[in-house]
Design an enzyme around this catalytic site. Sequence first.
Site, PDB file in Angstrom:
ATOM      1  N   LYS A 214      -6.740   3.990   9.924  1.00  0.00           N
ATOM      2  CA  LYS A 214      -5.795   2.989  10.360  1.00  0.00           C
ATOM      3  C   LYS A 214      -4.513   3.339  10.879  1.00  0.00           C
ATOM      4  O   LYS A 214      -3.924   3.341  12.071  1.00  0.00           O
ATOM      5  CB  LYS A 214      -5.432   1.829   9.317  1.00  0.00           C
ATOM      6  CG  LYS A 214      -4.536   0.706   9.598  1.00  0.00           C
ATOM      7  CD  LYS A 214      -4.535  -0.192   8.703  1.00  0.00           C
ATOM      8  CE  LYS A 214      -3.205  -1.166   8.936  1.00  0.00           C
ATOM      9  NZ  LYS A 214      -3.208  -2.125   7.969  1.00  0.00           N
ATOM     10  N   ARG A 276      -8.362  -2.217   3.024  1.00  0.00           N
ATOM     11  CA  ARG A 276      -9.533  -2.345   2.313  1.00  0.00           C
ATOM     12  C   ARG A 276     -10.276  -3.741   2.513  1.00  0.00           C
ATOM     13  O   ARG A 276     -11.152  -4.097   2.066  1.00  0.00           O
ATOM     14  CB  ARG A 276      -8.912  -2.429   0.846  1.00  0.00           C
ATOM     15  CG  ARG A 276      -7.910  -3.577   0.581  1.00  0.00           C
ATOM     16  CD  ARG A 276      -7.109  -3.143  -0.500  1.00  0.00           C
ATOM     17  NE  ARG A 276      -5.970  -3.949  -1.071  1.00  0.00           N
ATOM     18  CZ  ARG A 276      -4.816  -3.664  -0.420  1.00  0.00           C
ATOM     19  NH1 ARG A 276      -4.761  -2.644  -0.114  1.00  0.00           N
ATOM     20  NH2 ARG A 276      -3.783  -4.435  -0.869  1.00  0.00           N
ATOM     21  N   GLU A 361      -6.537  -2.411  -5.635  1.00  0.00           N
ATOM     22  CA  GLU A 361      -5.648  -2.020  -4.773  1.00  0.00           C
ATOM     23  C   GLU A 361      -4.580  -3.268  -4.392  1.00  0.00           C
ATOM     24  O   GLU A 361      -3.669  -3.322  -3.881  1.00  0.00           O
ATOM     25  CB  GLU A 361      -6.082  -1.115  -3.577  1.00  0.00           C
ATOM     26  CG  GLU A 361      -4.917  -0.570  -2.889  1.00  0.00           C
ATOM     27  CD  GLU A 361      -5.468   0.425  -1.680  1.00  0.00           C
ATOM     28  OE1 GLU A 361      -5.344   1.680  -1.971  1.00  0.00           O
ATOM     29  OE2 GLU A 361      -5.939  -0.033  -0.727  1.00  0.00           O
ATOM     30  N   LYS A 512       1.654  10.443  -3.145  1.00  0.00           N
ATOM     31  CA  LYS A 512       1.491  11.038  -1.918  1.00  0.00           C
ATOM     32  C   LYS A 512       2.789  11.957  -1.422  1.00  0.00           C
ATOM     33  O   LYS A 512       2.684  13.020  -1.229  1.00  0.00           O
ATOM     34  CB  LYS A 512       1.317  10.052  -0.908  1.00  0.00           C
ATOM     35  CG  LYS A 512      -0.291   9.286  -0.575  1.00  0.00           C
ATOM     36  CD  LYS A 512       0.061   8.351   0.684  1.00  0.00           C
ATOM     37  CE  LYS A 512      -1.115   7.474   0.552  1.00  0.00           C
ATOM     38  NZ  LYS A 512      -1.277   6.451   1.726  1.00  0.00           N
TER      39      LYS A 512
HETATM   40  O1  F6P Z   1      -4.668   5.101  -0.423  1.00  0.00           O
HETATM   41  C1  F6P Z   1      -3.982   4.158   0.316  1.00  0.00           C
HETATM   42  C2  F6P Z   1      -4.404   3.831   1.637  1.00  0.00           C
HETATM   43  O2  F6P Z   1      -3.399   3.211   2.453  1.00  0.00           O
HETATM   44  C3  F6P Z   1      -5.561   2.502   1.664  1.00  0.00           C
HETATM   45  O3  F6P Z   1      -5.205   1.285   1.411  1.00  0.00           O
HETATM   46  C4  F6P Z   1      -6.111   2.942   2.954  1.00  0.00           C
HETATM   47  O4  F6P Z   1      -7.275   2.060   2.953  1.00  0.00           O
HETATM   48  C5  F6P Z   1      -6.406   4.407   2.844  1.00  0.00           C
HETATM   49  O5  F6P Z   1      -5.104   4.823   2.427  1.00  0.00           O
HETATM   50  C6  F6P Z   1      -6.685   5.144   4.186  1.00  0.00           C
HETATM   51  O6  F6P Z   1      -5.621   4.921   5.087  1.00  0.00           O
HETATM   52  P1  F6P Z   1      -5.812   5.077   6.671  1.00  0.00           P
HETATM   53  O7  F6P Z   1      -7.045   4.172   6.974  1.00  0.00           O
HETATM   54  O8  F6P Z   1      -4.519   4.913   7.292  1.00  0.00           O
HETATM   55  O9  F6P Z   1      -6.279   6.538   6.707  1.00  0.00           O
END
Ligand code: F6P
Length: 549
Positions: A214, A276, A361, A512
């Site tokens: 995302k 999610r 989550e 993180k």
């Molecule tokens: O672990 C946190 C998170 O933001 C999740 O909510 C999300 O699904 C995952 O990391 C991956 O994020 P991205 O799709 O932005 O790589």
Amino acid sequence: MTGSSFITTTPLRERPAFAALAEHFASLRDEHLRDLFAADADRGTSLTAEAEGIYLDYSKHRVTAETIELLAQLADESGLAALRDAMFAGEHINITEDRAVLHVALRAPKGQTITTDGADVVPDVHEVLDRMADFANRVRSGEWKGHTGKPIRTIVNIGIGGSDLGPVMAHEALRHYSQRELTLRFVSNVDGTDFAEKTHDLDPAETLFIVSSKTFTTLETMTNAHTAREWALATLGDDAAVAKHFVAVSTNADAVAEFGIDTANMFGFWNWVGGRYSMESAIGLSTMIAIGPDNFADLLAGSHSIDEHFRTAPLTENLPVLMGLLTFWYVEFFGAQTQAVLPYDQYLLRFPAYLQQLTMESNGKSVTLAGVKVDYNTCPVYWGEPGTNGQHSFYQLIHQGTLVIPCDFIAFLHTLNPLGDHHDYLTANVFAQGEALAFGKTADQVRAEGVAEELVPFKVFDGNHPSSTLVIDKLTPYVLGQLVALYEHSVFTQGALWSVGSFDQWGVELGKQLAQKVIPELQSESTPELAHDSSTNELIRRYRAARER
Ligand code: F6P
């Protein structure tokens, strides 16, 4: 923030129905399911709900019809309906990120209108779905060729969390419907072993990577994506190969372009889709390639059927609401800390893992939407394994341990692989487990079997262990979409009762951030000055010492 009409500011335990529920609980807590069933011959058919082809038997829960009425009243006082309507209306119910929450729009049929920030989002959804379908068909038919002119045989999705767990789960769940000549793999972990093992037998000339993120900034995904590019180009030699072997799924076009993927090969989605909740957005591209656009449309239609049911059915007949109310009931009143999900279908192998992110989550929170620390427990730990494997592993604890573990059994009337008596044996087991958990076996029953007196205590099953049984015809893409939406809206219901924001995930940030600080400390040539606690400092020193050896 707190001015929003969908936020309930009355603390949970001060809502009028709560006192009534607490009183009701006091009268019910010591009742045994054996007695509840003995007292009401119709219990097994009356404490059930059926909608959209899904039968939910909740009679083996430690509830009565009055419990459900009171829980529904509490949900009402908690503003569930207002919050739900605000979600469907595109209001920014994700208040800490100031975003709408519109995964329901991902499965809205063409022609439906769902508006947020003044714009109807449904046409955009279908524009992306159409592009995905075109691309999926080209890969499936072999028309999409790799850099050397060979068709694609393996699709590797690189993503993590919501950009991985849903697609992995759907891949397993819908294998029966997938084009078997194509192989799907999923790389998620930043551990290089994941990439190495998933690619060691692949030919780059026949491999397509879908980089799914995302944000397109996630450490794991970007690290794996760069490794994939090096791996592919080491054989294919030419930067131009990227266009044939890499596509992206993201909301971040700039970062996709910077990585070197042509944005013509990017499938977008929107910040109103939580990670999610994204498996039915373009994040489902690998799913669509595997099962084809028509089956993918069925998946969406299944979810939509439950969206409509959730939106319109009365709370006491509303399947996801009932599921959410029951989870709340055990956490709040019985002190349950876990919820088992036990699908009796091998294809749902990864469904519990997928649900772990969806549920935990979303509702693993301890501050209400009004910004107040809660004084009650929220989300339980979700876990599970497919039946009957779990029976030979952890069911011992559910039957004779000391914890209250509500179970969701998921059973299918038909199997996709009819082989001899397998399905009868499988189904007999799921029904038997619910019965054994609820009714157990008394000391007298054990003695009547001729068991030696000294062994009687060990062979007694207290029973009174609660479970739901969902009964569904058979596992199809449509039904998988229904299951996904059922749990999504159950999560929503629980979040409303606990008054937590189910759509942010600030709790993942601290680890993180600290990792970003530790990375240079592990890698620097000169000895870094470590300013962590004494434990973390020593762990870093030991790693550095091993690197230097
Ligand atoms: O672990 C946190 C998170 O933001 C999740 O909510 C999300 O699904 C995952 O990391 C991956 O994020 P991205 O799709 O932005 O790589």
